[in-house]
Design a protein around this motif. Structure first.
Motif, short mmCIF file in Angstrom:
data_model
loop_
_atom_site.label_atom_id
_atom_site.label_comp_id
_atom_site.label_asym_id
_atom_site.label_seq_id
_atom_site.Cartn_x
_atom_site.Cartn_y
_atom_site.Cartn_z
N PRO A 329 0.83 -1.21 0.00
CA PRO A 329 0.00 0.00 0.00
C PRO A 329 0.86 1.26 0.00
O PRO A 329 1.73 1.43 0.86
N LYS A 330 0.60 2.17 -0.93
CA LYS A 330 1.45 3.35 -1.10
C LYS A 330 1.50 4.24 0.14
O LYS A 330 2.49 4.94 0.37
N VAL A 331 0.46 4.20 0.95
CA VAL A 331 0.41 5.08 2.11
C VAL A 331 1.55 4.78 3.09
O VAL A 331 2.02 5.67 3.81
N LYS A 334 4.79 6.98 2.84
CA LYS A 334 4.75 8.42 3.13
C LYS A 334 5.80 8.75 4.18
O LYS A 334 5.82 8.17 5.27
N ILE A 342 3.77 6.54 8.88
CA ILE A 342 2.62 5.65 8.73
C ILE A 342 3.06 4.20 8.89
O ILE A 342 2.38 3.38 9.52
N THR A 346 1.71 1.66 11.71
CA THR A 346 1.10 0.39 11.28
C THR A 346 1.78 -0.80 11.93
O THR A 346 1.13 -1.73 12.43
#
Length: 464
Positions: A329-331, A334, A342, A346
Protein backbone atom coordinates in the motif's frame (compact mmCIF):
# COMPACT_ATOMS: atom_id res chain seq x y z
CA UNK A 1 10.49 -14.03 -14.85
CA UNK A 2 12.54 -10.91 -15.61
CA UNK A 3 16.00 -11.41 -17.01
CA UNK A 4 19.02 -11.09 -14.77
CA UNK A 5 19.89 -7.86 -16.53
CA UNK A 6 16.59 -6.17 -15.68
CA UNK A 7 16.89 -6.99 -11.98
CA UNK A 8 20.38 -5.57 -11.52
CA UNK A 9 19.17 -2.10 -10.58
CA UNK A 10 15.39 -1.65 -10.75
CA UNK A 11 14.37 1.98 -11.21
CA UNK A 12 12.28 1.92 -8.04
CA UNK A 13 15.23 0.56 -6.11
CA UNK A 14 17.50 3.39 -7.18
CA UNK A 15 15.15 5.74 -5.36
CA UNK A 16 14.95 3.50 -2.28
CA UNK A 17 15.86 5.39 0.92
CA UNK A 18 16.17 8.66 -1.00
CA UNK A 19 13.79 10.50 1.33
CA UNK A 20 14.87 8.82 4.56
CA UNK A 21 17.17 10.78 6.84
CA UNK A 22 20.75 9.70 7.48
CA UNK A 23 20.87 10.59 11.16
CA UNK A 24 22.57 7.47 12.52
CA UNK A 25 26.17 8.12 13.50
CA UNK A 26 28.95 5.56 13.38
CA UNK A 27 28.82 5.15 17.17
CA UNK A 28 25.10 4.30 16.88
CA UNK A 29 25.72 1.72 14.18
CA UNK A 30 28.68 0.16 16.00
CA UNK A 31 26.68 -0.26 19.21
CA UNK A 32 23.58 -1.51 17.35
CA UNK A 33 25.81 -4.16 15.77
CA UNK A 34 27.35 -5.05 19.13
CA UNK A 35 24.13 -5.00 21.14
CA UNK A 36 22.10 -6.69 18.42
CA UNK A 37 24.02 -9.89 19.10
CA UNK A 38 22.83 -9.85 22.72
CA UNK A 39 19.12 -10.38 22.15
CA UNK A 40 16.19 -11.36 24.29
CA UNK A 41 16.48 -14.90 22.92
CA UNK A 42 19.87 -15.31 24.60
CA UNK A 43 18.69 -14.16 28.03
CA UNK A 44 15.20 -15.68 27.98
CA UNK A 45 15.17 -18.65 25.61
CA UNK A 46 18.49 -20.33 26.34
CA UNK A 47 17.24 -21.98 29.56
CA UNK A 48 15.04 -24.44 27.66
CA UNK A 49 17.98 -25.27 25.38
CA UNK A 50 20.22 -26.07 28.37
CA UNK A 51 17.51 -28.24 29.92
CA UNK A 52 17.29 -30.26 26.68
CA UNK A 53 20.94 -30.47 25.64
CA UNK A 54 22.79 -30.21 28.97
CA UNK A 55 26.44 -29.12 28.67
CA UNK A 56 26.34 -29.96 24.95
CA UNK A 57 24.45 -26.66 24.53
CA UNK A 58 27.96 -25.23 24.05
CA UNK A 59 28.33 -27.31 20.89
CA UNK A 60 24.79 -26.38 19.77
CA UNK A 61 25.49 -22.65 20.06
CA UNK A 62 28.88 -23.04 18.38
CA UNK A 63 27.37 -24.89 15.38
CA UNK A 64 24.47 -22.47 14.94
CA UNK A 65 26.90 -19.57 15.52
CA UNK A 66 29.04 -20.71 12.61
CA UNK A 67 25.94 -20.78 10.40
CA UNK A 68 24.95 -17.28 11.52
CA UNK A 69 28.46 -15.96 10.84
CA UNK A 70 28.25 -17.26 7.27
CA UNK A 71 24.80 -15.71 6.79
CA UNK A 72 25.97 -12.35 8.18
CA UNK A 73 29.02 -12.40 5.93
CA UNK A 74 26.84 -13.00 2.88
CA UNK A 75 24.39 -10.29 3.93
CA UNK A 76 27.27 -7.92 4.66
CA UNK A 77 28.71 -8.45 1.18
CA UNK A 78 25.43 -7.50 -0.47
CA UNK A 79 24.56 -4.68 1.94
CA UNK A 80 27.96 -3.02 1.56
CA UNK A 81 27.54 -3.16 -2.22
CA UNK A 82 23.87 -2.05 -2.20
CA UNK A 83 22.94 -0.27 1.08
CA UNK A 84 19.16 -0.31 1.49
CA UNK A 85 16.60 -0.18 4.27
CA UNK A 86 15.10 -3.19 2.49
CA UNK A 87 18.30 -5.18 3.20
CA UNK A 88 17.86 -8.85 2.21
CA UNK A 89 14.43 -8.14 0.63
CA UNK A 90 15.96 -5.65 -1.80
CA UNK A 91 18.86 -8.03 -2.49
CA UNK A 92 16.44 -10.90 -3.20
CA UNK A 93 14.59 -8.70 -5.67
CA UNK A 94 17.82 -7.85 -7.48
CA UNK A 95 18.93 -11.46 -7.60
CA UNK A 96 15.73 -13.43 -8.15
CA UNK A 97 13.00 -11.01 -9.14
CA UNK A 98 10.28 -8.94 -7.41
CA UNK A 99 8.40 -12.03 -6.16
CA UNK A 100 11.39 -12.98 -3.99
CA UNK A 101 11.71 -9.51 -2.48
CA UNK A 102 7.97 -9.49 -1.81
CA UNK A 103 8.05 -12.91 -0.10
CA UNK A 104 11.13 -12.34 2.07
CA UNK A 105 10.14 -8.79 2.98
CA UNK A 106 6.52 -9.32 4.03
CA UNK A 107 7.31 -12.58 5.86
CA UNK A 108 9.97 -10.76 7.86
CA UNK A 109 7.59 -7.86 8.52
CA UNK A 110 5.04 -10.24 10.05
CA UNK A 111 7.81 -11.81 12.14
CA UNK A 112 9.07 -8.48 13.48
CA UNK A 113 5.61 -7.09 14.25
CA UNK A 114 4.61 -10.24 16.12
CA UNK A 115 7.92 -10.19 17.98
CA UNK A 116 7.18 -6.62 19.11
CA UNK A 117 4.06 -7.92 20.86
CA UNK A 118 5.82 -10.94 22.37
CA UNK A 119 8.64 -8.81 23.73
CA UNK A 120 6.12 -6.38 25.17
CA UNK A 121 4.40 -9.25 26.99
CA UNK A 122 7.76 -10.52 28.28
CA UNK A 123 8.79 -7.08 29.55
CA UNK A 124 5.40 -6.52 31.20
CA UNK A 125 5.66 -9.90 32.95
CA UNK A 126 8.93 -8.82 34.58
CA UNK A 127 7.51 -5.46 35.69
CA UNK A 128 4.32 -6.99 37.13
CA UNK A 129 6.54 -9.38 39.10
CA UNK A 130 8.03 -6.32 40.77
CA UNK A 131 4.69 -4.49 41.01
CA UNK A 132 2.05 -7.19 41.59
CA UNK A 133 -1.52 -6.15 41.02
CA UNK A 134 -0.77 -3.88 38.07
CA UNK A 135 -2.30 -5.06 34.77
CA UNK A 136 0.08 -6.46 32.16
CA UNK A 137 -1.71 -4.80 29.25
CA UNK A 138 -1.10 -1.37 30.80
CA UNK A 139 2.67 -1.89 30.80
CA UNK A 140 2.64 -3.27 27.26
CA UNK A 141 0.65 -0.22 26.12
CA UNK A 142 3.12 2.10 27.88
CA UNK A 143 6.14 0.44 26.25
CA UNK A 144 4.42 0.57 22.86
CA UNK A 145 3.69 4.29 23.21
CA UNK A 146 7.25 5.10 24.29
CA UNK A 147 8.99 3.23 21.48
CA UNK A 148 6.46 4.06 18.83
CA UNK A 149 6.90 7.70 19.81
CA UNK A 150 10.68 7.43 19.66
CA UNK A 151 10.51 5.88 16.20
CA UNK A 152 8.04 8.52 14.96
CA UNK A 153 10.60 11.24 15.58
CA UNK A 154 14.06 11.52 14.03
CA UNK A 155 15.95 8.28 13.42
CA UNK A 156 18.71 9.51 15.73
CA UNK A 157 16.30 8.95 18.65
CA UNK A 158 16.07 5.28 17.74
CA UNK A 159 19.85 5.27 17.52
CA UNK A 160 20.27 6.88 20.94
CA UNK A 161 17.86 4.41 22.60
CA UNK A 162 19.71 1.48 21.06
CA UNK A 163 23.12 2.97 21.88
CA UNK A 164 22.42 3.09 25.61
CA UNK A 165 20.42 -0.15 25.67
CA UNK A 166 23.29 -1.92 23.92
CA UNK A 167 25.89 -0.34 26.21
CA UNK A 168 24.04 -1.68 29.27
CA UNK A 169 23.65 -5.17 27.75
CA UNK A 170 27.29 -5.34 26.68
CA UNK A 171 28.48 -4.11 30.07
CA UNK A 172 26.27 -6.58 31.97
CA UNK A 173 27.20 -9.65 29.97
CA UNK A 174 30.90 -8.71 30.03
CA UNK A 175 30.74 -8.41 33.84
CA UNK A 176 28.89 -11.74 33.96
CA UNK A 177 31.63 -13.42 31.93
CA UNK A 178 34.39 -11.92 34.09
CA UNK A 179 32.71 -13.03 37.33
CA UNK A 180 32.01 -16.47 35.87
CA UNK A 181 35.58 -17.03 34.71
CA UNK A 182 36.93 -15.89 38.11
CA UNK A 183 34.54 -18.29 39.88
CA UNK A 184 35.50 -21.19 37.61
CA UNK A 185 39.18 -20.43 38.24
CA UNK A 186 38.51 -20.46 41.99
CA UNK A 187 39.74 -16.91 42.60
CA UNK A 188 36.38 -15.23 43.26
CA UNK A 189 36.12 -14.58 47.03
CA UNK A 190 33.53 -16.72 48.80
CA UNK A 191 33.15 -19.30 46.01
CA UNK A 192 34.71 -22.68 45.30
CA UNK A 193 35.65 -23.69 41.79
CA UNK A 194 33.31 -26.40 40.42
CA UNK A 195 36.03 -27.58 38.06
CA UNK A 196 34.57 -29.85 35.40
CA UNK A 197 32.18 -31.63 37.75
CA UNK A 198 29.07 -30.26 36.00
CA UNK A 199 30.35 -31.19 32.53
CA UNK A 200 30.80 -34.94 33.02
CA UNK A 201 27.33 -35.82 31.70
CA UNK A 202 27.94 -33.91 28.48
CA UNK A 203 25.08 -35.44 26.45
CA UNK A 204 22.46 -36.30 29.10
CA UNK A 205 19.70 -36.85 26.54
CA UNK A 206 21.88 -38.13 23.75
CA UNK A 207 21.81 -36.83 20.22
CA UNK A 208 18.11 -36.02 20.49
CA UNK A 209 18.76 -33.51 23.27
CA UNK A 210 21.54 -31.90 21.22
CA UNK A 211 19.12 -31.52 18.29
CA UNK A 212 16.54 -29.77 20.48
CA UNK A 213 19.27 -27.50 21.85
CA UNK A 214 20.51 -26.77 18.35
CA UNK A 215 17.04 -25.72 17.17
CA UNK A 216 16.63 -23.50 20.23
CA UNK A 217 20.01 -21.87 19.66
CA UNK A 218 19.34 -21.11 15.98
CA UNK A 219 16.34 -18.93 16.77
CA UNK A 220 18.16 -17.14 19.61
CA UNK A 221 20.34 -15.43 16.99
CA UNK A 222 17.44 -13.54 15.43
CA UNK A 223 17.88 -9.77 15.25
CA UNK A 224 21.35 -9.63 13.75
CA UNK A 225 19.85 -8.36 10.48
CA UNK A 226 18.85 -5.01 12.01
CA UNK A 227 22.31 -3.52 11.54
CA UNK A 228 22.14 -3.92 7.75
CA UNK A 229 18.70 -2.24 7.73
CA UNK A 230 19.93 0.62 9.92
CA UNK A 231 23.11 1.08 7.87
CA UNK A 232 21.11 2.64 5.04
CA UNK A 233 20.32 5.59 7.33
CA UNK A 234 23.85 6.05 8.63
CA UNK A 235 26.45 8.63 7.66
CA UNK A 236 28.64 6.03 5.94
CA UNK A 237 26.61 2.87 5.13
CA UNK A 238 29.39 0.94 3.40
CA UNK A 239 31.97 1.43 6.16
CA UNK A 240 29.38 0.76 8.87
CA UNK A 241 28.26 -2.56 7.40
CA UNK A 242 31.82 -3.66 6.71
CA UNK A 243 32.91 -2.98 10.29
CA UNK A 244 29.85 -4.68 11.83
CA UNK A 245 30.23 -7.84 9.75
CA UNK A 246 33.97 -8.13 10.30
CA UNK A 247 33.54 -8.15 14.07
CA UNK A 248 30.61 -10.59 14.08
CA UNK A 249 32.80 -13.67 14.66
CA UNK A 250 34.36 -12.66 17.98
CA UNK A 251 31.07 -11.18 19.23
CA UNK A 252 29.16 -14.41 18.63
CA UNK A 253 31.95 -16.55 20.08
CA UNK A 254 32.31 -14.39 23.18
CA UNK A 255 28.74 -13.52 24.06
CA UNK A 256 26.86 -16.66 23.04
CA UNK A 257 29.23 -19.60 23.19
CA UNK A 258 31.29 -18.11 26.03
CA UNK A 259 28.31 -17.36 28.26
CA UNK A 260 26.76 -20.79 27.69
CA UNK A 261 30.09 -22.38 28.69
CA UNK A 262 30.17 -20.30 31.89
CA UNK A 263 26.56 -21.15 32.83
CA UNK A 264 26.80 -24.93 32.41
CA UNK A 265 30.17 -25.01 34.18
CA UNK A 266 28.89 -23.10 37.20
CA UNK A 267 25.38 -24.58 37.56
CA UNK A 268 24.23 -28.19 37.10
CA UNK A 269 22.44 -28.37 33.74
CA UNK A 270 19.35 -29.99 35.31
CA UNK A 271 18.90 -27.32 38.02
CA UNK A 272 15.26 -26.22 37.88
CA UNK A 273 16.16 -22.56 38.42
CA UNK A 274 17.83 -22.45 34.99
CA UNK A 275 14.39 -22.76 33.41
CA UNK A 276 12.43 -20.93 36.12
CA UNK A 277 14.74 -17.92 36.57
CA UNK A 278 16.77 -18.03 33.39
CA UNK A 279 20.39 -19.24 33.08
CA UNK A 280 22.07 -15.92 33.87
CA UNK A 281 20.04 -15.19 36.99
CA UNK A 282 20.51 -18.80 38.14
CA UNK A 283 24.29 -18.61 37.67
CA UNK A 284 24.61 -15.33 39.59
CA UNK A 285 22.37 -16.59 42.39
CA UNK A 286 24.56 -19.71 42.54
CA UNK A 287 27.60 -17.49 43.11
CA UNK A 288 25.81 -15.89 46.06
CA UNK A 289 26.46 -12.32 44.94
CA UNK A 290 23.86 -10.19 46.79
CA UNK A 291 21.29 -8.67 44.46
CA UNK A 292 23.10 -9.85 41.33
CA UNK A 293 20.27 -12.09 40.16
CA UNK A 294 17.73 -9.30 40.50
CA UNK A 295 20.08 -6.92 38.69
CA UNK A 296 20.26 -9.41 35.83
CA UNK A 297 16.45 -9.30 35.68
CA UNK A 298 16.81 -5.57 34.98
CA UNK A 299 19.21 -6.41 32.14
CA UNK A 300 16.72 -8.95 30.74
CA UNK A 301 14.04 -6.24 30.83
CA UNK A 302 16.37 -3.89 28.97
CA UNK A 303 17.07 -6.62 26.37
CA UNK A 304 13.34 -7.06 25.79
CA UNK A 305 12.73 -3.32 25.51
CA UNK A 306 15.71 -2.98 23.17
CA UNK A 307 14.30 -5.73 20.97
CA UNK A 308 10.90 -3.97 20.91
CA UNK A 309 12.54 -0.73 19.84
CA UNK A 310 14.68 -2.41 17.18
CA UNK A 311 11.78 -4.45 15.78
CA UNK A 312 9.46 -1.43 15.46
CA UNK A 313 12.27 0.30 13.59
CA UNK A 314 13.15 -2.71 11.41
CA UNK A 315 9.55 -3.56 10.50
CA UNK A 316 8.77 0.04 9.51
CA UNK A 317 11.85 0.26 7.26
CA UNK A 318 11.18 -3.09 5.62
CA UNK A 319 7.59 -2.02 4.93
CA UNK A 320 8.76 1.34 3.59
CA UNK A 321 11.29 -0.28 1.27
CA UNK A 322 8.74 -2.79 -0.04
CA UNK A 323 6.22 -0.05 -0.83
CA UNK A 324 8.90 2.13 -2.43
CA UNK A 325 9.51 -0.78 -4.78
CA UNK A 326 5.79 -1.02 -5.58
CA UNK A 327 5.06 -4.05 -3.37
CA UNK A 328 2.49 -2.75 -0.90
CA UNK A 329 0.00 0.00 0.00
CA UNK A 330 1.45 3.35 -1.10
CA UNK A 331 0.41 5.08 2.11
CA UNK A 332 3.13 3.17 4.01
CA UNK A 333 5.81 4.95 1.98
CA UNK A 334 4.75 8.42 3.13
CA UNK A 335 7.77 10.08 4.74
CA UNK A 336 7.66 13.05 7.08
CA UNK A 337 10.76 14.53 8.67
CA UNK A 338 12.85 11.74 7.18
CA UNK A 339 10.75 9.05 8.93
CA UNK A 340 8.11 6.70 7.38
CA UNK A 341 5.62 7.52 10.14
CA UNK A 342 2.62 5.65 8.73
CA UNK A 343 4.77 2.50 8.49
CA UNK A 344 5.92 2.99 12.10
CA UNK A 345 2.32 3.37 13.31
CA UNK A 346 1.10 0.39 11.28
CA UNK A 347 3.86 -1.88 12.57
CA UNK A 348 3.22 -0.81 16.17
CA UNK A 349 -0.55 -1.34 15.87
CA UNK A 350 0.00 -4.82 14.39
CA UNK A 351 2.25 -5.64 17.34
CA UNK A 352 -0.33 -4.45 19.86
CA UNK A 353 -3.06 -6.47 18.11
CA UNK A 354 -0.86 -9.55 18.67
CA UNK A 355 -0.80 -8.67 22.37
CA UNK A 356 -4.59 -8.39 22.46
CA UNK A 357 -4.91 -11.74 20.69
CA UNK A 358 -2.83 -13.31 23.47
CA UNK A 359 -5.64 -12.27 25.86
CA UNK A 360 -8.66 -12.70 23.58
CA UNK A 361 -7.76 -15.88 21.66
CA UNK A 362 -4.98 -17.59 23.65
CA UNK A 363 -5.92 -21.12 22.56
CA UNK A 364 -6.41 -20.81 18.81
CA UNK A 365 -5.51 -17.60 16.93
CA UNK A 366 -2.48 -16.60 19.02
CA UNK A 367 -0.76 -20.03 18.88
CA UNK A 368 -1.48 -20.16 15.14
CA UNK A 369 0.24 -16.80 14.72
CA UNK A 370 3.26 -17.95 16.74
CA UNK A 371 3.57 -21.13 14.69
CA UNK A 372 3.33 -19.15 11.46
CA UNK A 373 6.41 -17.07 12.31
CA UNK A 374 8.33 -19.99 13.86
CA UNK A 375 10.74 -20.65 10.98
CA UNK A 376 10.60 -17.31 9.12
CA UNK A 377 14.20 -16.49 10.03
CA UNK A 378 15.37 -19.65 8.23
CA UNK A 379 13.36 -18.70 5.15
CA UNK A 380 15.04 -15.28 5.20
CA UNK A 381 18.49 -16.88 5.54
CA UNK A 382 17.81 -19.08 2.51
CA UNK A 383 16.87 -16.03 0.45
CA UNK A 384 20.10 -14.35 1.62
CA UNK A 385 22.26 -17.31 0.59
CA UNK A 386 20.63 -17.82 -2.81
CA UNK A 387 20.73 -14.07 -3.51
CA UNK A 388 24.42 -13.91 -2.64
CA UNK A 389 25.20 -16.80 -4.99
CA UNK A 390 23.68 -14.87 -7.89
CA UNK A 391 24.69 -11.32 -7.02
CA UNK A 392 28.34 -12.16 -6.34
CA UNK A 393 28.83 -13.35 -9.91
CA UNK A 394 27.09 -10.23 -11.20
CA UNK A 395 29.17 -7.91 -9.01
CA UNK A 396 32.45 -9.52 -10.06
CA UNK A 397 31.44 -9.13 -13.70
CA UNK A 398 29.90 -5.64 -13.67
CA UNK A 399 30.86 -3.73 -10.48
CA UNK A 400 33.88 -5.36 -8.79
CA UNK A 401 34.71 -2.10 -6.99
CA UNK A 402 31.61 -2.58 -4.82
CA UNK A 403 32.93 -5.80 -3.28
CA UNK A 404 34.13 -4.09 -0.10
CA UNK A 405 33.13 -7.14 1.97
CA UNK A 406 33.68 -10.56 0.44
CA UNK A 407 32.11 -13.86 1.44
CA UNK A 408 34.77 -16.33 2.54
CA UNK A 409 35.64 -19.18 0.13
CA UNK A 410 32.87 -18.28 -2.32
CA UNK A 411 30.87 -20.22 -3.47
CA UNK A 412 31.74 -23.25 -1.33
CA UNK A 413 30.88 -21.83 2.09
CA UNK A 414 27.62 -20.42 0.72
CA UNK A 415 26.66 -23.94 -0.33
CA UNK A 416 27.76 -25.26 3.09
CA UNK A 417 25.44 -22.71 4.73
CA UNK A 418 22.54 -23.74 2.49
CA UNK A 419 23.17 -27.37 3.38
CA UNK A 420 23.13 -26.44 7.06
CA UNK A 421 19.77 -24.68 6.66
CA UNK A 422 18.34 -27.67 4.83
CA UNK A 423 19.54 -29.92 7.67
CA UNK A 424 17.76 -27.68 10.22
CA UNK A 425 14.54 -27.94 8.22
CA UNK A 426 14.87 -31.74 8.29
CA UNK A 427 15.46 -31.70 12.05
CA UNK A 428 12.41 -29.45 12.52
CA UNK A 429 10.29 -31.88 10.52
CA UNK A 430 11.42 -34.72 12.82
CA UNK A 431 10.55 -32.94 16.07
CA UNK A 432 6.87 -32.84 17.06
CA UNK A 433 7.35 -29.50 18.83
CA UNK A 434 8.77 -27.76 15.76
CA UNK A 435 7.05 -29.65 12.95
CA UNK A 436 3.89 -27.54 13.15
CA UNK A 437 6.02 -24.37 13.03
CA UNK A 438 7.78 -25.61 9.91
CA UNK A 439 4.53 -26.40 8.13
CA UNK A 440 2.81 -23.17 9.22
CA UNK A 441 5.75 -21.01 8.11
CA UNK A 442 5.94 -22.99 4.88
CA UNK A 443 2.27 -22.32 4.20
CA UNK A 444 2.67 -18.58 4.76
CA UNK A 445 5.80 -18.48 2.59
CA UNK A 446 4.12 -20.30 -0.29
CA UNK A 447 1.11 -17.99 -0.06
CA UNK A 448 3.30 -14.87 -0.16
CA UNK A 449 5.40 -16.30 -3.01
CA UNK A 450 2.24 -17.01 -5.05
CA UNK A 451 0.89 -13.50 -4.42
CA UNK A 452 4.27 -11.97 -5.25
CA UNK A 453 4.62 -14.00 -8.44
CA UNK A 454 1.11 -13.14 -9.66
CA UNK A 455 1.74 -9.47 -8.89
CA UNK A 456 5.06 -9.64 -10.79
CA UNK A 457 3.44 -11.24 -13.83
CA UNK A 458 0.63 -8.66 -13.88
CA UNK A 459 3.19 -5.84 -13.76
CA UNK A 460 5.17 -7.41 -16.61
CA UNK A 461 1.99 -7.70 -18.72
CA UNK A 462 1.17 -4.06 -17.98
CA UNK A 463 4.54 -3.02 -19.41
CA UNK A 464 4.06 -4.91 -22.69
Amino acid sequence: MPSSRTTVEPPAQRADDASLSHGLKQRHLSMIALGGVIGAGLFVGSGAGIAAAGPSIIVAYALSGILVMLVMRMLGEMSAAYPSSGSFSAHAERALGPWAGFTAGWAFWVLLCTAVGLEGIGAATIVTGWLPGTPQWMWVALFMVVFCGANLTAVKNFGEFEFWFAALKVGAITLFLVLGVLAIAGVLPGTDSPGASHLTDFLPHGGQGLIVGLLASVFAYGGLETVTIAAAESEDPVRGVARAVRTAMWRIALFYVGSMAVVVTLVPWNAQEIVDKGPYVAALDHLGIPGAGQLMNVVVLVALLSAMNANIYGSSRIAYSLVERGQGPKVLAKVSGGVPRIAVLTSSVFGFVCVLLSYWRPKDVFPWLLNMIGAVILVVWIFIAVSQLRLRRRLEREEPQKLVVRMWAYPWLTWVALAGMAAIFVLMAREAGTRVQLYSTGGMTLFLAAVGYLWQRSRERART
